[in-house]
Design a protein around this motif. Structure first.
Motif, PDB file in Angstrom:
ATOM      1  N   LEU A 164     -44.534 -58.289  56.749  1.00 12.26           N
ATOM      2  CA  LEU A 164     -45.479 -59.059  55.921  1.00 12.26           C
ATOM      3  C   LEU A 164     -45.551 -58.472  54.520  1.00 12.26           C
ATOM      4  O   LEU A 164     -45.693 -57.253  54.361  1.00 12.26           O
ATOM      5  CB  LEU A 164     -46.878 -59.020  56.550  1.00 12.26           C
ATOM      6  N   GLY A 165     -45.475 -59.316  53.519  1.00 12.15           N
ATOM      7  CA  GLY A 165     -45.535 -58.840  52.133  1.00 12.15           C
ATOM      8  C   GLY A 165     -46.971 -58.727  51.639  1.00 12.15           C
ATOM      9  O   GLY A 165     -47.928 -59.033  52.368  1.00 12.15           O
ATOM     10  N   HIS A 166     -47.117 -58.324  50.388  1.00  7.76           N
ATOM     11  CA  HIS A 166     -48.433 -58.178  49.748  1.00  7.76           C
ATOM     12  C   HIS A 166     -49.185 -59.521  49.795  1.00  7.76           C
ATOM     13  O   HIS A 166     -48.631 -60.558  49.435  1.00  7.76           O
ATOM     14  CB  HIS A 166     -48.229 -57.733  48.294  1.00  7.76           C
ATOM     15  N   GLY A 167     -50.424 -59.479  50.266  1.00  5.67           N
ATOM     16  CA  GLY A 167     -51.243 -60.702  50.320  1.00  5.67           C
ATOM     17  C   GLY A 167     -51.050 -61.509  51.589  1.00  5.67           C
ATOM     18  O   GLY A 167     -51.735 -62.495  51.810  1.00  5.67           O
ATOM     19  N   LEU A 168     -50.092 -61.099  52.424  1.00  8.72           N
ATOM     20  CA  LEU A 168     -49.847 -61.800  53.698  1.00  8.72           C
ATOM     21  C   LEU A 168     -50.591 -61.081  54.821  1.00  8.72           C
ATOM     22  O   LEU A 168     -50.892 -59.891  54.700  1.00  8.72           O
ATOM     23  CB  LEU A 168     -48.361 -61.834  54.007  1.00  8.72           C
ATOM     24  N   SER A 169     -50.812 -61.809  55.898  1.00  4.49           N
ATOM     25  CA  SER A 169     -51.694 -61.282  56.938  1.00  4.49           C
ATOM     26  C   SER A 169     -51.235 -61.761  58.309  1.00  4.49           C
ATOM     27  O   SER A 169     -50.550 -62.781  58.422  1.00  4.49           O
ATOM     28  CB  SER A 169     -53.088 -61.828  56.625  1.00  4.49           C
ATOM     29  N   ALA A 170     -51.663 -61.037  59.347  1.00 10.01           N
ATOM     30  CA  ALA A 170     -51.370 -61.472  60.718  1.00 10.01           C
ATOM     31  C   ALA A 170     -51.893 -62.888  60.950  1.00 10.01           C
ATOM     32  O   ALA A 170     -51.329 -63.661  61.722  1.00 10.01           O
ATOM     33  CB  ALA A 170     -52.015 -60.508  61.709  1.00 10.01           C
ATOM     34  N   LYS A 171     -52.978 -63.229  60.268  1.00  6.11           N
ATOM     35  CA  LYS A 171     -53.538 -64.581  60.409  1.00  6.11           C
ATOM     36  C   LYS A 171     -52.507 -65.640  60.037  1.00  6.11           C
ATOM     37  O   LYS A 171     -52.456 -66.723  60.628  1.00  6.11           O
ATOM     38  CB  LYS A 171     -54.768 -64.675  59.500  1.00  6.11           C
ATOM     39  N   ASP A 172     -51.673 -65.327  59.042  1.00  6.21           N
ATOM     40  CA  ASP A 172     -50.667 -66.303  58.617  1.00  6.21           C
ATOM     41  C   ASP A 172     -49.586 -66.499  59.682  1.00  6.21           C
ATOM     42  O   ASP A 172     -48.984 -67.560  59.766  1.00  6.21           O
ATOM     43  CB  ASP A 172     -50.051 -65.868  57.273  1.00  6.21           C
ATOM     44  N   VAL A 173     -49.356 -65.471  60.497  1.00 15.95           N
ATOM     45  CA  VAL A 173     -48.370 -65.592  61.576  1.00 15.95           C
ATOM     46  C   VAL A 173     -48.859 -66.621  62.593  1.00 15.95           C
ATOM     47  O   VAL A 173     -48.133 -67.538  62.986  1.00 15.95           O
ATOM     48  CB  VAL A 173     -48.127 -64.226  62.277  1.00 15.95           C
ATOM     49  N   LEU A 201     -46.176 -54.472  62.829  1.00 16.15           N
ATOM     50  CA  LEU A 201     -47.549 -54.973  63.001  1.00 16.15           C
ATOM     51  C   LEU A 201     -48.372 -53.944  63.768  1.00 16.15           C
ATOM     52  O   LEU A 201     -47.946 -53.445  64.808  1.00 16.15           O
ATOM     53  CB  LEU A 201     -47.543 -56.289  63.792  1.00 16.15           C
ATOM     54  N   THR A 202     -49.568 -53.648  63.256  1.00 16.59           N
ATOM     55  CA  THR A 202     -50.457 -52.705  63.944  1.00 16.59           C
ATOM     56  C   THR A 202     -51.144 -53.411  65.119  1.00 16.59           C
ATOM     57  O   THR A 202     -51.068 -54.635  65.240  1.00 16.59           O
ATOM     58  CB  THR A 202     -51.544 -52.206  62.977  1.00 16.59           C
ATOM     59  N   VAL A 203     -51.847 -52.632  65.938  1.00 22.61           N
ATOM     60  CA  VAL A 203     -52.530 -53.245  67.096  1.00 22.61           C
ATOM     61  C   VAL A 203     -53.604 -54.241  66.632  1.00 22.61           C
ATOM     62  O   VAL A 203     -53.748 -55.323  67.198  1.00 22.61           O
ATOM     63  CB  VAL A 203     -53.118 -52.166  68.036  1.00 22.61           C
ATOM     64  N   TYR A 204     -54.349 -53.901  65.584  1.00 26.85           N
ATOM     65  CA  TYR A 204     -55.355 -54.862  65.085  1.00 26.85           C
ATOM     66  C   TYR A 204     -54.677 -56.160  64.631  1.00 26.85           C
ATOM     67  O   TYR A 204     -55.200 -57.250  64.856  1.00 26.85           O
ATOM     68  CB  TYR A 204     -56.134 -54.277  63.906  1.00 26.85           C
ATOM     69  N   GLN A 205     -53.517 -56.036  63.983  1.00 23.97           N
ATOM     70  CA  GLN A 205     -52.818 -57.259  63.540  1.00 23.97           C
ATOM     71  C   GLN A 205     -52.320 -58.060  64.740  1.00 23.97           C
ATOM     72  O   GLN A 205     -52.425 -59.279  64.779  1.00 23.97           O
ATOM     73  CB  GLN A 205     -51.647 -56.894  62.623  1.00 23.97           C
ATOM     74  N   LEU A 261     -41.325 -62.705  59.189  1.00 25.71           N
ATOM     75  CA  LEU A 261     -42.592 -62.319  58.562  1.00 25.71           C
ATOM     76  C   LEU A 261     -42.460 -62.255  57.038  1.00 25.71           C
ATOM     77  O   LEU A 261     -43.406 -62.561  56.313  1.00 25.71           O
ATOM     78  CB  LEU A 261     -43.056 -60.960  59.102  1.00 25.71           C
ATOM     79  N   SER A 262     -41.272 -61.882  56.559  1.00 27.11           N
ATOM     80  CA  SER A 262     -41.073 -61.739  55.110  1.00 27.11           C
ATOM     81  C   SER A 262     -41.100 -63.089  54.393  1.00 27.11           C
ATOM     82  O   SER A 262     -41.309 -63.146  53.182  1.00 27.11           O
ATOM     83  CB  SER A 262     -39.723 -61.083  54.805  1.00 27.11           C
ATOM     84  N   ALA A 263     -40.887 -64.176  55.156  1.00 28.31           N
ATOM     85  CA  ALA A 263     -40.782 -65.491  54.503  1.00 28.31           C
ATOM     86  C   ALA A 263     -42.096 -66.274  54.540  1.00 28.31           C
ATOM     87  O   ALA A 263     -42.172 -67.382  54.012  1.00 28.31           O
ATOM     88  CB  ALA A 263     -39.683 -66.306  55.197  1.00 28.31           C
ATOM     89  N   LEU A 264     -43.129 -65.697  55.162  1.00 33.15           N
ATOM     90  CA  LEU A 264     -44.382 -66.460  55.303  1.00 33.15           C
ATOM     91  C   LEU A 264     -45.129 -66.574  53.978  1.00 33.15           C
ATOM     92  O   LEU A 264     -44.970 -65.747  53.077  1.00 33.15           O
ATOM     93  CB  LEU A 264     -45.306 -65.782  56.325  1.00 33.15           C
ATOM     94  N   GLU A 397     -57.589 -61.698  53.418  1.00 30.72           N
ATOM     95  CA  GLU A 397     -57.110 -61.553  52.043  1.00 30.72           C
ATOM     96  C   GLU A 397     -57.422 -62.813  51.231  1.00 30.72           C
ATOM     97  O   GLU A 397     -57.935 -62.742  50.114  1.00 30.72           O
ATOM     98  CB  GLU A 397     -55.595 -61.285  52.026  1.00 30.72           C
ATOM     99  N   VAL A 398     -57.115 -63.996  51.809  1.00 29.65           N
ATOM    100  CA  VAL A 398     -57.417 -65.251  51.104  1.00 29.65           C
ATOM    101  C   VAL A 398     -58.930 -65.364  50.916  1.00 29.65           C
ATOM    102  O   VAL A 398     -59.423 -65.736  49.838  1.00 29.65           O
ATOM    103  CB  VAL A 398     -56.877 -66.480  51.889  1.00 29.65           C
TER     104      VAL A 398
END
Ligand code: MIC
Ligand code: SF4
Length: 638
Positions: A164-173, A201-205, A261-264, A397-398
């Motif tokens: 995941l890049g800057h500003g991206l989140s597990a939520k986006d996955v 990805l961490t456990v929280y993610q 993940l890099s393309a989200l 983040e959003v």
């Protein structure tokens, strides 16, 4: 040869085979309940005459009804605390945190099975366990040592690559998966995450992703247990609970989804469905009135720290109300230690209790026509308490960036620090009470809000009833048995609760049912999606509903209908739905015919025609329905 889902199920299999679609029974190691579903679950446990729970661990959380306007919630809490103490159940006090966050941090264990009377129980599957949401009665049965019955799911591989890049989140996955698969795309399936991207990805993610797998309708979602899991458990002082677990290298799956993940891009689920997903760039500039950060989806330490990094030294837009609820008291204490809490307050955030809060409409309803960005998992019609509000589900983040700008904004173009301190390690179990060592001395407190369980009568051989309501596709349990500050206090009082059934679809539904001596519900696809609340079956049962005729059902609601003796029927020809109107007289002929054939006939006396309908029920399901529900069944067969 086995994928991870099959491996864990195989270890716990009591009956059946690992063949997708076939009925199985599994041993349950752990259970959890929350207060809004827990009171019923424990009354059912008491009705089964169980002294001490038979599970390895059972925990009762209080996190949904914490407003306590009136005596009702507090009556529930007192009942839950005492009944837990008496029957060998741990009790997490109100204020200690949201059940799924606390369970993930303190109790979830790789390789174990967990069922919980809340649809987001799969949050704990981020730890490499099989965690499933179920109705309260199924959880009570598990506590009584009765195996959990389910359909062996298909296992879909979700192969993650990249980072995941800057500003991206597990939520986006998970929003990407919802965009691709829809709110009914996961019914009968487990989503198993594999691939190189998992290590990023961490456990929280991972927990954000498994949590919102519930919105796909999935049985559960699962991540392997690896070094990242080990580090998480070490930080929770639980190294001994770790073991490595993953799919066999040559495991096979029933389907594949690939996500880079890099393309989200940052995404949002638009009103009123978690699968109405758009890119944030398409929504950029939309004025925002409220931002709410928290819920069991996005309230862990890392999410809170990312929000703190964004808010640092800035203030919330004058027209935005920002509310933040950390997921657990441990997280809150850590936010105090790191100074993040002070960042929130200086930025103008309103800090809420560590509880579900606005996610379930317990306060913070937006203004009329208001736009609210929420890091939550559900934006169903009416759930926020304001029917005209537009609820968007977004990443922390959003949410944080938009709270500053006052419009929906893209965090990828916003300059903020990505990293944060993981230290200090903060563990606090002081609000988790152990069960009594002298259970015989514990008196269970039942205040006036705790009403006895309603009883059902046995199913008749023929059902002749009117169609009391006709509904479209994707009706949620929030439509059937709404929640929110006005209704939630009556979860232990079914007579009162039944007056709110379908309140946003049809006024006085309860009176219509009473005037017609019950009835039949007619619905479209995915009936009963969303929560696990068995009240969405129990309250209709109380009103005399005997059958639901739908195009298809959500998994947990289907099980709840069976548990409360309501017949779930599906059209063989889905077009038949169009020919039925409200107040038509339907006759379900020869209900027992379902023992011999999955297809029976329903006659529409008003229209003078008949339909072929089918039921997806095992023999035991039918026995339960014929006897008027699972409690009657258990009593009759003890
Ligand atoms: C929800 O998110 O809808 C709830 C409230 O947590 C429900 C449980 C309930 O209705 O009590 C769920 O997800 O099962
Ligand atoms: Fe609570 Fe919301 Fe999570 Fe349900 S979805 S458990 S209401 S935080």
């Amino acid at each position: 040869m086995y994928n991870l889902t099959q491996k864990i199920i195989k270890e716990h299999l009591i009956k059946g085979e690992l063949k997708a679609g076939s009925p199985i029974e599994i041993r349950i190691d752990q259970t959890l309940t929350q207060d809004a579903t827990g009171t019923m679950a424990y009354m059912q446990l008491e009705a089964m005459g169980v002294d001490q729970v038979k599970t390895e661990l059972s925990v009762s959380y209080v996190d949904h009804n914490t407003l306590q306007n009136g005596f009702m919630n507090a009556d529930d809490h007192a009942y839950l605390q005492t009944v837990a103490s008496k029957h060998g159940i741990y009790f997490s006090k109100p204020g200690n945190g949201i059940c799924h966050q606390v369970h993930l941090e303190r109790f979830a264990k790789p390789g174990k099975t967990l069922i919980g009377s809340d649809s987001h129980t799969p949050t704990s599957s981020a730890m490499g366990m099989i965690a499933i949401g179920a109705g309260g009665l199924d959880v009570a049965k598990a506590m009584a040592g009765i195996p959990y019955r389910l359909t062996m799911p298909e296992v879909i591989e979700v192969r993650l690559t990249g980072k995941l890049g800057h500003g991206l989140s597990a939520k986006d996955v998970i929003l990407e998966l919802l965009r691709q698969c829809s709110v009914k795309g996961g019914v009968g399936k487990v989503f198993e995450y594999t691939g190189d991207g998992v290590q990023n990805l961490t456990v929280y993610q991972r927990a954000t992703i498994t949590n919102m797998g519930a919105e796909l309708g999935a049985t559960t979602s699962i991540f392997p247990s690896d070094d990242i899991t080990k580090t998480f458990l070490e930080r929770q002082n639980r190294s001994a609970d770790w073991k490595e677990l993953s799919a066999d290298p040559d495991a096979s799956y029933d389907g594949l989804v690939e996500i880079d993940l890099s393309a989200l891009q940052p995404m949002a689920a638009c009103p009123n469905s978690p699968d109405a997903v758009k890119n944030v760039t398409e929504l950029a500039g939309t004025k925002v009135d409220q931002v709410a950060i928290g819920s069991c989806t996005n309230s862990g330490y890392e999410d809170m720290m990312r929000v703190a990094n964004i808010l640092k030294g800035k203030t919330v837009h004058p027209n935005v109300s920002l509310v933040i609820s950390p997921g657990s008291r441990q997280v809150l204490e850590k936010l105090i230690e790191t100074g993040a809490l002070s960042t929130f307050i200086k930025a103008g955030a309103r800090i809420l209790e560590c509880a579900c809060g606005p996610c379930i409409g317990m306060g913070q309803s937006p203004k009329s026509d208001g736009i609210s960005l929420r890091t939550f998992n559900r934006n169903f019609y009416g759930r926020s308490g304001t029917l005209s509000a537009g609820i968007y589900l977004v990443s922390p983040e959003v949410a944080a960036v938009s709270a500053l700008t006052g419009t929906i904004s893209d965090p990828t173009t916003f300059d903020y620090e990505d990293s944060f301190d993981q230290e200090p390690i903060f563990i606090d179990d002081s609000m988790i009470l152990k069960p009594s060592e002298h259970p015989e001395t514990v008196e269970v407190i039942r205040g006036p809000n705790i009403k006895p369980l309603p009883q059902n009568t046995a199913m008749t051989e023929e059902i002749e009833k009117k169609v009391v309501i006709k509904l479209p596709d994707n009706i949620t349990t929030d439509h059937i048995a709404p929640a929110g500050a006005k209704v939630l206090p009556y979860r232990s009082n079914i007579e009162k609760l039944s007056t709110f059934v379908f309140m946003n679809n049809k006024e006085h539904f309860d009176e219509i049912c009473k005037a017609n001596h019950g009835g039949i519900i007619v619905a479209g696809e995915n009936y009963g999606q969303g929560s696990s609340r068995e009240h969405a079956a129990l309250a209709p049962m109380y009103l005399g509903i005997k059958a639901v005729l739908a195009k298809s059902f959500a998994r947990i609601h289907h099980a709840n209908l069976v548990n409360f003796g309501i017949l779930p029927l599906e059209y063989v020809n889905k077009e038949d739905y169009d020919t039925i109107d409200e107040m038509d007289d339907l006759v379900v002929e020869h209900v027992k015919g379902l023992y011999d054939s999955p297809v029976i006939t329903v006659t529409n006396k008003t229209k003078g025609c008949s339909y072929q309908v089918q039921a997806h029920l095992t023999k035991e399901d039918l026995d339960i329905i014929m006897e008027g529900g699972a409690l009657n069944y258990i009593r009759n067969h003890q």
